[in-house]
Design a protein around this motif. Structure first.
Motif, PDB file in Angstrom:
ATOM      1  N   ALA A  98     -45.728 -63.517  31.569  1.00 32.72           N
ATOM      2  CA  ALA A  98     -44.632 -62.789  32.206  1.00 32.72           C
ATOM      3  C   ALA A  98     -44.601 -63.084  33.706  1.00 32.72           C
ATOM      4  O   ALA A  98     -43.546 -63.343  34.275  1.00 32.72           O
ATOM      5  CB  ALA A  98     -44.763 -61.294  31.955  1.00 32.72           C
ATOM      6  N   THR A  99     -45.777 -63.077  34.351  1.00 33.31           N
ATOM      7  CA  THR A  99     -45.788 -63.343  35.790  1.00 33.31           C
ATOM      8  C   THR A  99     -45.403 -64.787  36.076  1.00 33.31           C
ATOM      9  O   THR A  99     -44.890 -65.092  37.143  1.00 33.31           O
ATOM     10  CB  THR A  99     -47.166 -63.066  36.418  1.00 33.31           C
ATOM     11  N   LYS A 100     -45.657 -65.679  35.127  1.00 32.52           N
ATOM     12  CA  LYS A 100     -45.281 -67.070  35.345  1.00 32.52           C
ATOM     13  C   LYS A 100     -43.784 -67.290  35.142  1.00 32.52           C
ATOM     14  O   LYS A 100     -43.293 -68.390  35.338  1.00 32.52           O
ATOM     15  CB  LYS A 100     -46.064 -67.982  34.401  1.00 32.52           C
ATOM     16  N   GLY A 101     -43.105 -66.254  34.657  1.00 25.34           N
ATOM     17  CA  GLY A 101     -41.665 -66.401  34.466  1.00 25.34           C
ATOM     18  C   GLY A 101     -41.293 -67.061  33.154  1.00 25.34           C
ATOM     19  O   GLY A 101     -40.232 -67.659  33.038  1.00 25.34           O
ATOM     20  N   ALA A 102     -42.161 -66.955  32.156  1.00 27.30           N
ATOM     21  CA  ALA A 102     -41.871 -67.607  30.878  1.00 27.30           C
ATOM     22  C   ALA A 102     -40.941 -66.775  30.006  1.00 27.30           C
ATOM     23  O   ALA A 102     -40.275 -67.310  29.134  1.00 27.30           O
ATOM     24  CB  ALA A 102     -43.181 -67.858  30.126  1.00 27.30           C
ATOM     25  N   PHE A 103     -40.918 -65.458  30.247  1.00 30.37           N
ATOM     26  CA  PHE A 103     -40.123 -64.578  29.388  1.00 30.37           C
ATOM     27  C   PHE A 103     -38.832 -64.157  30.076  1.00 30.37           C
ATOM     28  O   PHE A 103     -38.745 -64.069  31.303  1.00 30.37           O
ATOM     29  CB  PHE A 103     -40.916 -63.318  29.016  1.00 30.37           C
ATOM     30  N   TYR A 104     -37.870 -63.829  29.258  1.00 35.93           N
ATOM     31  CA  TYR A 104     -36.576 -63.376  29.745  1.00 35.93           C
ATOM     32  C   TYR A 104     -36.695 -61.924  30.200  1.00 35.93           C
ATOM     33  O   TYR A 104     -37.168 -61.085  29.438  1.00 35.93           O
ATOM     34  CB  TYR A 104     -35.572 -63.492  28.608  1.00 35.93           C
ATOM     35  N   PRO A 105     -36.294 -61.612  31.451  1.00 35.92           N
ATOM     36  CA  PRO A 105     -36.417 -60.229  31.924  1.00 35.92           C
ATOM     37  C   PRO A 105     -35.456 -59.308  31.166  1.00 35.92           C
ATOM     38  O   PRO A 105     -34.264 -59.602  31.070  1.00 35.92           O
ATOM     39  CB  PRO A 105     -36.053 -60.311  33.404  1.00 35.92           C
ATOM     40  N   LEU A 106     -35.967 -58.230  30.620  1.00 39.24           N
ATOM     41  CA  LEU A 106     -35.142 -57.308  29.844  1.00 39.24           C
ATOM     42  C   LEU A 106     -34.855 -56.072  30.691  1.00 39.24           C
ATOM     43  O   LEU A 106     -35.415 -55.895  31.766  1.00 39.24           O
ATOM     44  CB  LEU A 106     -35.871 -56.905  28.568  1.00 39.24           C
ATOM     45  N   SER A 107     -34.004 -55.217  30.187  1.00 42.71           N
ATOM     46  CA  SER A 107     -33.767 -53.956  30.885  1.00 42.71           C
ATOM     47  C   SER A 107     -33.393 -52.903  29.853  1.00 42.71           C
ATOM     48  O   SER A 107     -32.947 -53.225  28.754  1.00 42.71           O
ATOM     49  CB  SER A 107     -32.651 -54.112  31.906  1.00 42.71           C
ATOM     50  N   GLN A 108     -33.577 -51.666  30.256  1.00 42.83           N
ATOM     51  CA  GLN A 108     -33.264 -50.538  29.392  1.00 42.83           C
ATOM     52  C   GLN A 108     -31.827 -50.642  28.867  1.00 42.83           C
ATOM     53  O   GLN A 108     -31.573 -50.545  27.676  1.00 42.83           O
ATOM     54  CB  GLN A 108     -33.427 -49.243  30.203  1.00 42.83           C
ATOM     55  N   SER A 109     -30.884 -50.927  29.790  1.00 43.31           N
ATOM     56  CA  SER A 109     -29.472 -50.907  29.386  1.00 43.31           C
ATOM     57  C   SER A 109     -29.166 -52.065  28.440  1.00 43.31           C
ATOM     58  O   SER A 109     -28.432 -51.928  27.467  1.00 43.31           O
ATOM     59  CB  SER A 109     -28.572 -50.968  30.604  1.00 43.31           C
ATOM     60  N   MET A 110     -29.778 -53.204  28.726  1.00 46.33           N
ATOM     61  CA  MET A 110     -29.545 -54.349  27.854  1.00 46.33           C
ATOM     62  C   MET A 110     -30.054 -54.063  26.457  1.00 46.33           C
ATOM     63  O   MET A 110     -29.389 -54.343  25.450  1.00 46.33           O
ATOM     64  CB  MET A 110     -30.278 -55.556  28.439  1.00 46.33           C
ATOM     65  N   LEU A 111     -31.249 -53.488  26.377  1.00 51.44           N
ATOM     66  CA  LEU A 111     -31.820 -53.198  25.065  1.00 51.44           C
ATOM     67  C   LEU A 111     -30.994 -52.133  24.344  1.00 51.44           C
ATOM     68  O   LEU A 111     -30.812 -52.196  23.132  1.00 51.44           O
ATOM     69  CB  LEU A 111     -33.270 -52.743  25.208  1.00 51.44           C
ATOM     70  N   GLU A 112     -30.510 -51.137  25.104  1.00 51.31           N
ATOM     71  CA  GLU A 112     -29.692 -50.111  24.452  1.00 51.31           C
ATOM     72  C   GLU A 112     -28.420 -50.712  23.871  1.00 51.31           C
ATOM     73  O   GLU A 112     -27.949 -50.317  22.810  1.00 51.31           O
ATOM     74  CB  GLU A 112     -29.363 -48.990  25.443  1.00 51.31           C
ATOM     75  N   GLN A 113     -27.894 -51.721  24.575  1.00 49.81           N
ATOM     76  CA  GLN A 113     -26.663 -52.330  24.086  1.00 49.81           C
ATOM     77  C   GLN A 113     -26.902 -53.180  22.839  1.00 49.81           C
ATOM     78  O   GLN A 113     -26.140 -53.114  21.879  1.00 49.81           O
ATOM     79  CB  GLN A 113     -26.039 -53.180  25.190  1.00 49.81           C
TER      80      GLN A 113
END
Lengths: 522, 300
Positions: free
Chosen positions: A119-134
């Motif tokens: 995650a710190t290396k930037g390998a994963f897509y940043p998620l967010s509460q609102s995105m996941l709720e959608q």
């Protein structure tokens, strides 16, 4: 003439470079455009999602995947393609898959499996509460809100934790027939199992009392011995690698005081464990070459090649059943803290992440929402095809169809690597053995929350120290774990000296700092 | 230009090789900059943060830099020596075999191990030598001899590693030398036979001296790989066996072991750069020595 050729070459090289640069920028521009396009649109365009899971595809995978894809195509106009990263090379291949820029949409993620590093290396897509709720409404409704917060790395969640964290403990299985012959009725301490080991050595030719593999089993008996001394996490916080030495703490200590394994009191406890292991090794209770052995003891247990099987209470369920089918009665010995408790799994024990390079993160989330939370999908992913791999019995439990045994099942439960599906959706398992049920009843009340269980260490500041600690541990600590040293004191002197040189104290300071911040933030 | 027009066919034949080296040897050299950067995915190869020699810190702080460098060199010198010696011996023997069918058969059998990967070899070796079920120890057991614990003693491996290396590569090497022997003018041998030279004399006085140029070129090319350990071999045969590590750890395995979990491109390429620089020094020195001794034989 010569100069002429050289000039040409330069020109050619320059052209080539330009082409490459152009190609690169063109690619990234394309990706940007697609991102924008996908966000606004529905499911008009068919997409293929590529996923990576850990382990090995079961034999029945093609049929199951076909069934999942038929449904997915219907529901969200997508299909998935699955790849597996074998247990043996997770450590090298997982970072490689993420770094190589190959097509990946989703990948298994867990705190024990390089989550923070990647995650710190930037390998994963940043998620967010609102995105996941959608895009994952079902999952967000089923998952506890603290789970998502636990996944925060620098304030952003990069993985979707499971909505049903496992309630499991590590467990060792013993054979009841051997215990009887050795005159044992129960096992209360791992350090007192010598009669059992001696009995196998004496009367069971072809069976090795402790037949360890090079990855999972190698440090495990040593860990059981250490656990008689303090509530050990079984892996240091810094590298998270059970084979490495590093920084640890008493998991039940509310203040979470950090110790380096090269200093007292941990060092003294390590020595005590090491003396026992050496004794066992010298008496021939342990295979001489675990380094070259790739077969886990749990896979060698029911066929009589290993005297003890190591695993956890979930992945060993099949071992209970296989042994029963072969007429071997087993005695489970759970791995507990000296207090008799065990740590609850963290929220991040199983989960899934979207790759930063994914072209269709939204659709991937939608597909995962179905697989994790829609019962028809979840059953397919976890248990396989109804009537072929499992069946729902009239009394409302999950069992095997007629004529299928747990040995011959082409899609054994839990084996396909879909560990992140919501297991609360499932009906209870019918045909687990008596001793498995007893074990479950016994461990469930023992699980306790621990102060440091969700602590994620960010190794950015000390990565070269940790690389060296791992390397030193491979050479000087692993022989100690299996007892293959001629002089325990001397072996520890060398180990400690190399650990200090590798910078274990610097790592300790960094772990202390981050752990204090974590405790304060809770 | 005139030269190109005149020898266009030769240049055309050279073209694929040139393209190969530009694509696979020269362009990747740009990656050397990563050895001085803290690689991040956002910055990529060229825009990551510049950290100077920080990446080298890990390799030298491991306290094993000298040990693994020494092991890499010692093993490779040993391998190169054994390989050259046995290849020449095998080639000479093969060339002296008169019966065609036997010659072909032995050549094929010698060449066969070349196609077996080290992964497979390591499985053989484990099944031969492991303490509990190994064939060797089973045999010793029937003869009432104490079992050998090969995987925890370094001394066996000083013999086993070169042995396996030669076993795998000698078929390939012997073909190179055999080709050189076939190229030797047969009339020289006929003349020698008429003068009454024995077979041994023909070998020592004609074949071996005429093989020298081939040998020097192959040795010089071999030296180019001397800092690149035979990673496959060591990693598959020894793996993470700490008991053998002081004797069998080479640069490549140390780097792989410490960095495989972190996949830190910066630190990994710093080790690669270290190897390359040492290799460059070794090749230049070797070539310089050869040139001093015999100008004709040097590579450049």
């Amino acid at each position: 003439m010569r100069r002429g050729i050289r000039g040409r070459l330069w020109l050619g090289a320059a052209l080539l470079c330009m082409l490459i640069v152009l190609g690169l920028t063109a690619c990234s521009r394309n990706a940007d455009k697609q991102d924008v396009a996908a966000a606004g649109s529905g499911h008009e365009k068919e997409v293929k999602l590529i996923g990576y899971l850990i382990g090995e595809a079961p034999k029945g995978m093609p049929q199951v995947l076909q069934a999942i894809n038929d449904k997915l195509k219907n529901d969200i106009n997508a299909t998935i393609e699955l790849n597996y990263i074998g247990w043996n090379d997770v450590a090298s291949k997982y970072p490689l898959v993420m770094a190589s820029g190959q097509d990946v949409d989703f990948i298994f993620a867990a705190d024990w499996n390089f989550y923070v590093t990647e995650a710190t290396k930037g390998a994963f897509y940043p998620l967010s509460q609102s995105m996941l709720e959608q895009y994952m409404p079902r999952h967000m409704a089923a998952m506890a809100p603290e789970a998502l917060r636990a996944a925060d790395v620098n304030g952003t969640p990069y993985m979707v934790p499971t909505s049903s964290p496992d309630r499991k403990v590590n467990v060792a299985l013993f054979r009841k027939d051997v215990m009887e012959k050795a005159g044992m009725t129960q096992i209360t301490k791992f350090s007192e199992i010598e009669p059992y080991l001696a009995e196998i050595k004496r009367d069971y030719p072809g069976m090795i009392p402790l037949n360890l593999d090079s990855q999972y089993d190698l440090p495990t008996p040593f860990a059981y011995l250490m656990l008689e001394k303090f509530a050990w996490f079984t892996a240091p916080f810094d590298s998270g690698d059970p084979l490495a030495q590093g920084i640890t703490a008493d998991m039940e200590d509310p203040a979470a005081v950090m110790y380096s394994m090269a200093e007292e009191p941990i060092l003294g406890w390590q020595k005590e464990a090491a003396y026992i292991m050496k004794d066992w090794y010298d008496k021939g209770y342990i295979n001489k070459n675990p380094y070259a052995n790739n077969i886990r003891s749990k896979d060698n247990f029911c066929n009589g090649k290993s005297g003890i099987a190591f695993g956890n209470s979930i992945d060993m369920m099949n071992v209970f059943m296989s042994c029963k089918e072969q007429g071997i009665e087993v005695y489970p010995f759970p791995m507990l803290y000296p207090s008799g408790k065990a740590a609850e799994s963290s929220w991040l024990n199983n989960g899934v992440a979207i790759a930063a390079s994914s072209k269709n993160p939204e659709r991937t989330l939608e597909a995962l929402d179905l697989i994790m939370e829609d019962p028809s999908y979840a059953y397919l992913a976890y248990y396989g095809i109804e009537g072929v791999n499992y069946t729902i019995t009239p009394d409302g439990t999950v069992g095997l169809p007629e004529g299928v045994t747990s040995e011959s099942n082409t899609y054994p439960p839990d084996a396909a690597g879909f560990w992140f599906v919501n297991k609360n959706l499932f009906k209870p398992v019918a045909k687990s053995t008596e001793s498995y049920k007893e074990l479950q009843d016994r461990i469930q009340p023992l699980l306790e929350p621990t102060p440091l269980v969700g602590f994620l260490f960010n190794s950015d500041q000390v990565k070269s120290e940790i690389a060296n600690l791992k390397s030193v541990s491979t050479q000087y600590a692993q022989p100690i774990y299996i007892g293959a040293v001629s002089d325990v004191e001397a072996a520890f002197d060398t180990l400690v000296q190399h650990l200090k040189k590798a910078g274990i104290n610097k790592v300790k300071a960094e772990v202390q700092k981050q752990a204090a911040e974590y405790i304060a933030s809770r | 230009m005139k030269d190109i027009r005149k020898n266009w066919l030769l240049y055309l034949m050279f073209l694929p090789v040139a393209v190969y080296f530009v694509v696979f040897a020269y362009i990747p050299m740009g990656g050397v900059v990563m050895a001085f950067e803290s690689y991040s995915r956002q910055g990529g190869m060229f825009l990551s943060e510049w950290v100077g020699f920080d990446n080298f810190h890990y390799f030298f702080a491991s306290g094993k830099a000298w040990l693994v460098t020494r092991n890499t060199m010692v093993y490779n010198v040993m391998f190169l020596g054994c390989y050259t010696l046995f290849s020449i011996v095998a080639a000479v023997f093969l060339s002296e075999i008169r019966r065609k069918s036997f010659k072909k058969l032995s050549q094929t059998l010698m060449f066969l191990p070349y196609f077996i990967s080290w992964v497979t070899v390591s499985a053989f070796v484990y099944n031969f030598l492991n303490y509990e079920y190994g064939i060797v120890n089973k045999l010793l057991h029937y003869m009432d001899v104490q079992a050998l614990d090969i995987y925890s003693n370094t001394s066996y491996w000083y013999f086993l590693l070169p042995f396996l290396y030669v076993w795998k590569w000698v078929g390939y090497g012997s073909i190179l030398y055999l080709a050189a022997i076939v190229g030797i003018d047969q009339e020289i041998y006929e003349a020698a036979t008429i003068d009454g030279a024995t077979r041994l004399q023909r070998i020592t006085r004609i074949t071996l001296p005429l093989l020298k140029p081939t040998m020097i070129i192959l040795l010089l090319l071999g030296l180019g790989r001397i800092m690149r350990g035979e990673f496959d071999m060591f990693y598959q045969l020894i793996g993470n066996n700490g008991l053998l590590m002081d004797a069998t750890d080479i640069i490549d395995t140390l780097a792989f072991r410490s960095l495989m979990g972190s996949a830190d491109f910066g630190m990994a390429s710093s080790v690669g750069l270290y190897q390359s620089v040492l290799t460059l020094i070794i090749i230049l020195t070797a070539n310089w020595l050869v040139r001093r001794y015999d100008r004709e034989q040097a590579l450049f």
